[in-house]
Design a protein around this motif. Structure first.
Motif, PDB file in Angstrom:
ATOM      1  N   ASN A 194     -29.210  25.753   2.036  1.00 54.29           N
ATOM      2  CA  ASN A 194     -29.725  26.962   2.683  1.00 54.29           C
ATOM      3  C   ASN A 194     -28.636  28.032   2.698  1.00 54.29           C
ATOM      4  O   ASN A 194     -27.510  27.772   3.119  1.00 54.29           O
ATOM      5  N   PRO A 195     -28.929  29.260   2.248  1.00 49.45           N
ATOM      6  CA  PRO A 195     -27.894  30.302   2.183  1.00 49.45           C
ATOM      7  C   PRO A 195     -27.348  30.719   3.548  1.00 49.45           C
ATOM      8  O   PRO A 195     -26.259  31.274   3.621  1.00 49.45           O
ATOM      9  N   LEU A 196     -28.096  30.470   4.642  1.00 43.99           N
ATOM     10  CA  LEU A 196     -27.553  30.768   5.961  1.00 43.99           C
ATOM     11  C   LEU A 196     -26.525  29.725   6.389  1.00 43.99           C
ATOM     12  O   LEU A 196     -25.608  30.014   7.149  1.00 43.99           O
ATOM     13  N   GLU A 197     -26.671  28.512   5.903  1.00 42.71           N
ATOM     14  CA  GLU A 197     -25.759  27.435   6.255  1.00 42.71           C
ATOM     15  C   GLU A 197     -24.562  27.364   5.310  1.00 42.71           C
ATOM     16  O   GLU A 197     -23.500  26.852   5.674  1.00 42.71           O
ATOM     17  N   ASN A 198     -24.728  27.868   4.111  1.00 45.58           N
ATOM     18  CA  ASN A 198     -23.669  27.779   3.103  1.00 45.58           C
ATOM     19  C   ASN A 198     -23.774  29.004   2.185  1.00 45.58           C
ATOM     20  O   ASN A 198     -24.234  28.914   1.057  1.00 45.58           O
ATOM     21  N   PRO A 199     -23.322  30.186   2.663  1.00 45.04           N
ATOM     22  CA  PRO A 199     -23.645  31.438   1.975  1.00 45.04           C
ATOM     23  C   PRO A 199     -22.767  31.811   0.784  1.00 45.04           C
ATOM     24  O   PRO A 199     -23.213  32.566  -0.080  1.00 45.04           O
ATOM     25  N   THR A 200     -21.515  31.339   0.710  1.00 46.95           N
ATOM     26  CA  THR A 200     -20.592  31.844  -0.305  1.00 46.95           C
ATOM     27  C   THR A 200     -19.873  30.703  -1.023  1.00 46.95           C
ATOM     28  O   THR A 200     -19.856  29.568  -0.549  1.00 46.95           O
ATOM     29  N   PRO A 201     -19.230  30.999  -2.154  1.00 51.01           N
ATOM     30  CA  PRO A 201     -18.406  29.973  -2.818  1.00 51.01           C
ATOM     31  C   PRO A 201     -17.288  29.448  -1.930  1.00 51.01           C
ATOM     32  O   PRO A 201     -16.935  28.271  -2.003  1.00 51.01           O
ATOM     33  N   VAL A 202     -16.733  30.306  -1.100  1.00 51.16           N
ATOM     34  CA  VAL A 202     -15.662  29.877  -0.196  1.00 51.16           C
ATOM     35  C   VAL A 202     -16.205  28.904   0.848  1.00 51.16           C
ATOM     36  O   VAL A 202     -15.593  27.866   1.137  1.00 51.16           O
ATOM     37  N   SER A 203     -17.361  29.225   1.436  1.00 51.74           N
ATOM     38  CA  SER A 203     -17.948  28.306   2.420  1.00 51.74           C
ATOM     39  C   SER A 203     -18.296  26.972   1.772  1.00 51.74           C
ATOM     40  O   SER A 203     -18.154  25.912   2.393  1.00 51.74           O
TER      41      SER A 203
END
Length: 576
Positions: free
Chosen positions: A253-262
């Motif tokens: 889910n993009p809210l839980e894991n939005p970026t390459p860094v996250s």
């Protein structure tokens, strides 16, 4: 390059963390006492616990089981009555009795297997207080048991005073558990939560906002965006090898894991503490060679599995053969993450008891699916916090026993003999996974009304087998598409969850207590050397053979058979 960087950073961070963990569990004073000891003493005084009183393996195991029972009862009733409790701005109702039971046991056993969708079926109180609390406490409990087992292997804390045959002091369960939570989990989770929030992961107790959709249709004009204190839950979800996410799709889910860094932060967090436990074990055993042995065996198997999974997912999806340009298998994956990092995550999350996902495991190519299952079946390549290293110790004891027989000596480890009693209990642990997983898989597949799988044939069998393997390994991931929110699935998984959590922790604790009482045998020329390549190869062989013999038929009926079946389909399409 990203895979190499993530793995290297995880190992580099685990080294100092492992030394810190050695310090907080050692007998002498530690610099962290100045910060945390007043809080710990306050907790013990409030609960009426004598934290300085030592426990033998029986008392330690009883305290472990009793604390789990109390937490389980509290968790069940909170889930049943969440609709009557505060922090429920979205007016979410109670879970059914069987789903509440499964959810309570799942999080109590550090499995986090979810037969529900978190953002839709749990209140903020259930998610942000109950679930997160269990995600802190349950891995701490397992790490405490692991520390007690390591103390037992060295003769206990009172090894210098106790006589042969006397029960030994393996530490205090409550002191060890509280130390893990306060001195390890909370500081690390706070750092990771801040890092994730900086990447855009929500951290709020506001009600979920409703917004108009961009492309409005006849029946769809607005959408509710579920929010909440997501960053804090994701932090401990990853660090505690928990895996239960705020959102149903978990870290895809993009809210839980939005970026390459996250994504990189969360991937490192999966294996950080399990790797650190390896360094801690060598420190507590006062044998650096054991750390190198463990790292070489676990790291070697881990790298082989990662390579196989990455290669598998770089291969095209058979469903698109002859229909489109051949590329990696992007089914069930986020474009922003890609095949390689999805395969790395899938491998790490099933080598540990984490179980979180950034891609759907049901959509993996057969070989990558085999890798994820194998990681859970071995359950000792890094593994869950504490329990993973305990499983690894079981393999070490088995390898010592077999190697001892091969050289004609009574098997011994660190100067203490492995005799009939210890080997008998190791036999129970050896048979337990196949007996539980295969029995429940056979029953469920035999009655289609119970199964609820979304695929026919070999992949349908693999879905069922994966679910029970995930439950037994305290992993929690799944081949999605399985209709698992039924009374049968909830109750049967509860049984598997309990058997897969408590017996593999309590029996090794019993063995460690038995070893601790034994007379120390001096090292001699006939002592089996553990810290060399020969024993490392022996240990790897034992790990692979035990699991190969136990589960080869199920693998042939699952991913191996599916791979052969799909290769035939591909050849037939291309032949046309």
């Amino acid at each position: 390059m990203e895979i190499i960087l993530i793995c290297s950073l995880a190992l580099l961070l685990a080294w100092p963390l492992g030394h810190y963990m050695t310090g907080i569990f050692s007998a002498g004073p530690h610099w962290s006492d100045k910060v945390f000891l007043p809080f710990e003493n306050g907790i013990f005084k409030l609960l009426g616990i004598r934290a300085t009183q030592g426990m033998d393996w029986k008392s330690y195991g009883a305290a472990f089981l009793l604390s789990n029972l109390v937490l389980g009862i509290v968790a069940y009733f909170l889930l049943q009555f969440q609709h009557l409790l505060p922090l429920n701005p979205n007016n979410i109702g109670p879970l059914s009795w069987d789903l509440a039971l499964h959810t309570a046991v799942s999080f109590l056993t550090n499995t986090n297997q979810q037969h529900y969708s978190g953002q839709a079926q749990l209140s903020y109180l259930s998610q942000g207080f109950l679930i997160v609390t269990l995600q802190f406490v349950t891995p701490a409990m397992a790490l405490a048991v692991c520390v007690a087992i390591l103390r037992g292997m060295m003769g206990g804390r009172d090894v210098k005073e106790a006589k042969e045959g006397e029960e030994r002091d393996l530490g205090n369960y409550y002191q060890d558990t509280v130390r893990v939570v306060l001195r390890l989990m909370l500081p690390l989770a706070a750092v990771v939560a801040v890092l994730l929030a900086s990447q855009g992961v929500p951290s709020s107790y506001q009600a979920s906002p409703t917004v108009p959709v961009l492309e409005q249709g006849q029946n769809l004009t607005e959408q509710t965006i579920p929010l909440g204190p997501v960053a804090s839950m994701v932090a401990i979800k990853q660090l505690g090898t928990n895996g239960g996410g705020w959102f149903g799709p978990n870290s895809s889910n993009p809210l839980e894991n939005p970026t390459p860094v996250s994504n990189a932060i969360q991937t490192i967090a999966i294996v950080l503490i399990p790797m650190a436990v390896v360094f801690m074990a060598g420190g507590l055993l006062r044998r650096r060679g054991f750390t190198f042995l463990s790292l070489s065996v676990m790291g070697g198997l881990s790298l082989v599995f990662i390579a196989a999974a990455v290669y598998s997912e770089q291969q095209p999806n058979v469903a698109f053969t002859g229909l489109a340009q051949q590329a990696g298998n992007m089914e069930g994956k986020e474009v922003r993450i890609g095949t390689d990092l999805s395969a790395l995550w899938a491998t790490f999350t099933t080598q540990t008891s984490n179980g979180s996902v950034n891609a759907m495991h049901d959509s993996l190519n057969p070989i990558a699916g085999l890798v994820t299952r194998s990681g859970m079946l071995i359950n000792g390549i890094w593994g869950g916090i504490g329990c993973g290293f305990v499983n690894f110790l079981v393999y070490v004891w088995l390898a010592v026993f077999i190697a001892g027989l091969m050289i004609g000596r009574t098997p011994e480890i660190f100067g203490r003999k492995l005799e009939k009693r210890e080997i008998s209990w190791l036999g129970v642990l050896l048979v337990l996974p196949s007996a539980v997983i295969l029995t429940f898989t056979a029953i469920t597949v035999a009655f289609p009304v119970l199964t609820g799988n979304s695929n026919p044939g070999l992949h349908g069998i693999a879905q069922v087998f994966y679910e029970y393997t995930s439950a037994f390994a305290n992993n929690g991931s799944g081949f999605e598409g399985l209709g698992d929110d039924t009374t049968w699935w909830n109750i049967s998984c509860v049984v598997v969850l309990i058997l897969g959590r408590y017996l593999p922790l309590v029996i090794p604790l019993l063995i460690a207590g038995s070893l601790a009482k034994k007379r120390l045998v001096p090292t001699s020329a006939g002592t089996l050397p553990l810290f060399n390549p020969t024993f490392a190869v022996t240990l790897v062989t034992v790990i692979l053979i035990v699991n190969f013999l136990s589960f080869l038929p199920s693998m042939v009926l699952g991913p191996i058979g599916e791979a052969l079946e799909l290769s035939q389909q591909t050849a037939a399409v291309l032949g046309q």
